[in-house]
Design a protein around this motif. Sequence first.
Motif, PDB file in Angstrom:
ATOM      1  N   SER A 117      61.769 -85.410  70.326  1.00 11.31           N
ATOM      2  CA  SER A 117      61.551 -86.896  70.001  1.00 11.31           C
ATOM      3  C   SER A 117      61.253 -86.900  68.639  1.00 11.31           C
ATOM      4  O   SER A 117      61.173 -87.737  67.774  1.00 11.31           O
ATOM      5  CB  SER A 117      60.332 -87.558  70.738  1.00 11.31           C
ATOM      6  N   GLY A 118      61.291 -85.467  67.745  1.00  5.10           N
ATOM      7  CA  GLY A 118      60.916 -85.375  66.306  1.00  5.10           C
ATOM      8  C   GLY A 118      59.549 -85.163  65.982  1.00  5.10           C
ATOM      9  O   GLY A 118      59.126 -85.049  64.826  1.00  5.10           O
ATOM     10  N   SER A 119      58.721 -85.252  66.943  1.00  4.94           N
ATOM     11  CA  SER A 119      57.291 -84.724  66.646  1.00  4.94           C
ATOM     12  C   SER A 119      57.103 -83.403  66.552  1.00  4.94           C
ATOM     13  O   SER A 119      57.669 -82.634  67.155  1.00  4.94           O
ATOM     14  CB  SER A 119      56.397 -85.577  68.027  1.00  4.94           C
ATOM     15  N   TRP A 120      55.841 -82.927  65.614  1.00  3.27           N
ATOM     16  CA  TRP A 120      55.674 -81.855  65.534  1.00  3.27           C
ATOM     17  C   TRP A 120      54.746 -81.011  66.576  1.00  3.27           C
ATOM     18  O   TRP A 120      54.172 -81.917  66.933  1.00  3.27           O
ATOM     19  CB  TRP A 120      54.829 -81.699  63.918  1.00  3.27           C
ATOM     20  N   VAL A 121      55.227 -79.913  67.009  1.00  2.00           N
ATOM     21  CA  VAL A 121      54.523 -79.434  68.029  1.00  2.00           C
ATOM     22  C   VAL A 121      54.590 -77.756  67.844  1.00  2.00           C
ATOM     23  O   VAL A 121      55.370 -77.328  66.851  1.00  2.00           O
ATOM     24  CB  VAL A 121      55.150 -79.469  69.342  1.00  2.00           C
ATOM     25  N   TRP A 122      53.810 -77.162  68.478  1.00  2.00           N
ATOM     26  CA  TRP A 122      53.906 -75.678  68.259  1.00  2.00           C
ATOM     27  C   TRP A 122      54.614 -74.991  69.505  1.00  2.00           C
ATOM     28  O   TRP A 122      54.299 -75.356  70.495  1.00  2.00           O
ATOM     29  CB  TRP A 122      52.376 -75.027  68.382  1.00  2.00           C
ATOM     30  N   HIS A 123      55.578 -74.309  68.965  1.00  2.00           N
ATOM     31  CA  HIS A 123      56.524 -73.478  69.921  1.00  2.00           C
ATOM     32  C   HIS A 123      56.075 -71.959  70.074  1.00  2.00           C
ATOM     33  O   HIS A 123      55.530 -71.345  69.027  1.00  2.00           O
ATOM     34  CB  HIS A 123      58.051 -73.706  69.587  1.00  2.00           C
ATOM     35  N   VAL A 124      56.434 -71.385  71.132  1.00  4.95           N
ATOM     36  CA  VAL A 124      56.303 -70.081  71.386  1.00  4.95           C
ATOM     37  C   VAL A 124      57.733 -69.265  71.117  1.00  4.95           C
ATOM     38  O   VAL A 124      58.585 -69.728  71.715  1.00  4.95           O
ATOM     39  CB  VAL A 124      55.781 -69.635  72.597  1.00  4.95           C
ATOM     40  N   LEU A 125      57.690 -68.372  69.972  1.00  2.00           N
ATOM     41  CA  LEU A 125      58.765 -67.573  69.954  1.00  2.00           C
ATOM     42  C   LEU A 125      58.998 -66.309  70.833  1.00  2.00           C
ATOM     43  O   LEU A 125      58.189 -65.800  71.405  1.00  2.00           O
ATOM     44  CB  LEU A 125      58.865 -67.012  68.475  1.00  2.00           C
ATOM     45  N   VAL A 126      60.533 -66.166  70.939  1.00  2.00           N
ATOM     46  CA  VAL A 126      60.753 -64.994  71.919  1.00  2.00           C
ATOM     47  C   VAL A 126      60.347 -63.755  71.052  1.00  2.00           C
ATOM     48  O   VAL A 126      60.312 -63.733  69.789  1.00  2.00           O
ATOM     49  CB  VAL A 126      62.247 -65.065  72.362  1.00  2.00           C
ATOM     50  N   ALA A 127      60.736 -62.408  71.634  1.00  2.00           N
ATOM     51  CA  ALA A 127      60.487 -61.283  70.791  1.00  2.00           C
ATOM     52  C   ALA A 127      61.006 -61.109  69.467  1.00  2.00           C
ATOM     53  O   ALA A 127      60.724 -60.681  68.486  1.00  2.00           O
ATOM     54  CB  ALA A 127      60.852 -60.171  71.797  1.00  2.00           C
ATOM     55  N   ASP A 128      62.433 -61.615  69.563  1.00  2.00           N
ATOM     56  CA  ASP A 128      63.445 -61.285  68.190  1.00  2.00           C
ATOM     57  C   ASP A 128      62.935 -62.480  67.289  1.00  2.00           C
ATOM     58  O   ASP A 128      63.318 -62.405  66.068  1.00  2.00           O
ATOM     59  CB  ASP A 128      64.851 -61.272  68.431  1.00  2.00           C
ATOM     60  N   LYS A 129      62.032 -63.542  67.379  1.00  2.00           N
ATOM     61  CA  LYS A 129      61.655 -64.532  66.555  1.00  2.00           C
ATOM     62  C   LYS A 129      62.748 -65.491  66.175  1.00  2.00           C
ATOM     63  O   LYS A 129      62.442 -66.132  65.311  1.00  2.00           O
ATOM     64  CB  LYS A 129      60.683 -63.830  65.420  1.00  2.00           C
ATOM     65  N   SER A 130      63.591 -65.447  66.917  1.00  2.00           N
ATOM     66  CA  SER A 130      65.045 -66.357  66.296  1.00  2.00           C
ATOM     67  C   SER A 130      65.015 -67.568  67.209  1.00  2.00           C
ATOM     68  O   SER A 130      65.848 -68.484  66.850  1.00  2.00           O
ATOM     69  CB  SER A 130      66.271 -65.732  66.365  1.00  2.00           C
ATOM     70  N   TRP A 131      64.586 -67.720  68.461  1.00  2.00           N
ATOM     71  CA  TRP A 131      64.399 -68.701  69.359  1.00  2.00           C
ATOM     72  C   TRP A 131      63.407 -69.069  69.721  1.00  2.00           C
ATOM     73  O   TRP A 131      62.378 -68.269  70.022  1.00  2.00           O
ATOM     74  CB  TRP A 131      65.423 -68.344  70.402  1.00  2.00           C
ATOM     75  N   THR A 132      62.835 -70.019  70.410  1.00  2.00           N
ATOM     76  CA  THR A 132      61.408 -70.509  71.072  1.00  2.00           C
ATOM     77  C   THR A 132      61.916 -70.284  72.400  1.00  2.00           C
ATOM     78  O   THR A 132      63.048 -70.116  72.824  1.00  2.00           O
ATOM     79  CB  THR A 132      61.187 -71.910  70.694  1.00  2.00           C
ATOM     80  N   MET A 133      60.664 -70.160  73.379  1.00  2.00           N
ATOM     81  CA  MET A 133      61.033 -70.004  74.511  1.00  2.00           C
ATOM     82  C   MET A 133      61.776 -71.374  75.441  1.00  2.00           C
ATOM     83  O   MET A 133      62.078 -71.111  76.560  1.00  2.00           O
ATOM     84  CB  MET A 133      59.689 -69.738  75.234  1.00  2.00           C
ATOM     85  N   CYS A 134      61.441 -72.341  74.749  1.00  2.00           N
ATOM     86  CA  CYS A 134      62.151 -73.588  75.504  1.00  2.00           C
ATOM     87  C   CYS A 134      63.625 -73.377  74.944  1.00  2.00           C
ATOM     88  O   CYS A 134      64.320 -74.690  75.403  1.00  2.00           O
ATOM     89  CB  CYS A 134      61.500 -74.941  74.894  1.00  2.00           C
ATOM     90  N   GLY A 135      64.141 -72.851  74.077  1.00  2.00           N
ATOM     91  CA  GLY A 135      65.605 -72.483  73.773  1.00  2.00           C
ATOM     92  C   GLY A 135      66.002 -73.315  72.571  1.00  2.00           C
ATOM     93  O   GLY A 135      67.091 -73.462  72.314  1.00  2.00           O
TER      94      GLY A 135
END
Length: 58
Positions: free
Chosen positions: A11-29
């Motif tokens: 929706s464009g709102s700011w949130v905290w994401h969790v990064l995968v091990a290589d730190k290029s993607w978030t766990m939500c994709g």
Amino acid sequence: MHEMWRGADASGSWVWHVLVADKSWTMCGMAKQEDVHGGESTDRHCLACMQVFQDEVL
């Protein structure tokens, strides 16, 4: 150890994401964007990332 990254949700709102091990993607994709500036501070977390993280550590 997992790293958090502040980015927008669908929706464009700011949130905290969790990064995968290589730190290029978030766990939500979501691809991590390097130059994310502005926006308001947030204490909200990406629910999709948090669910994947919970499933991974259990």
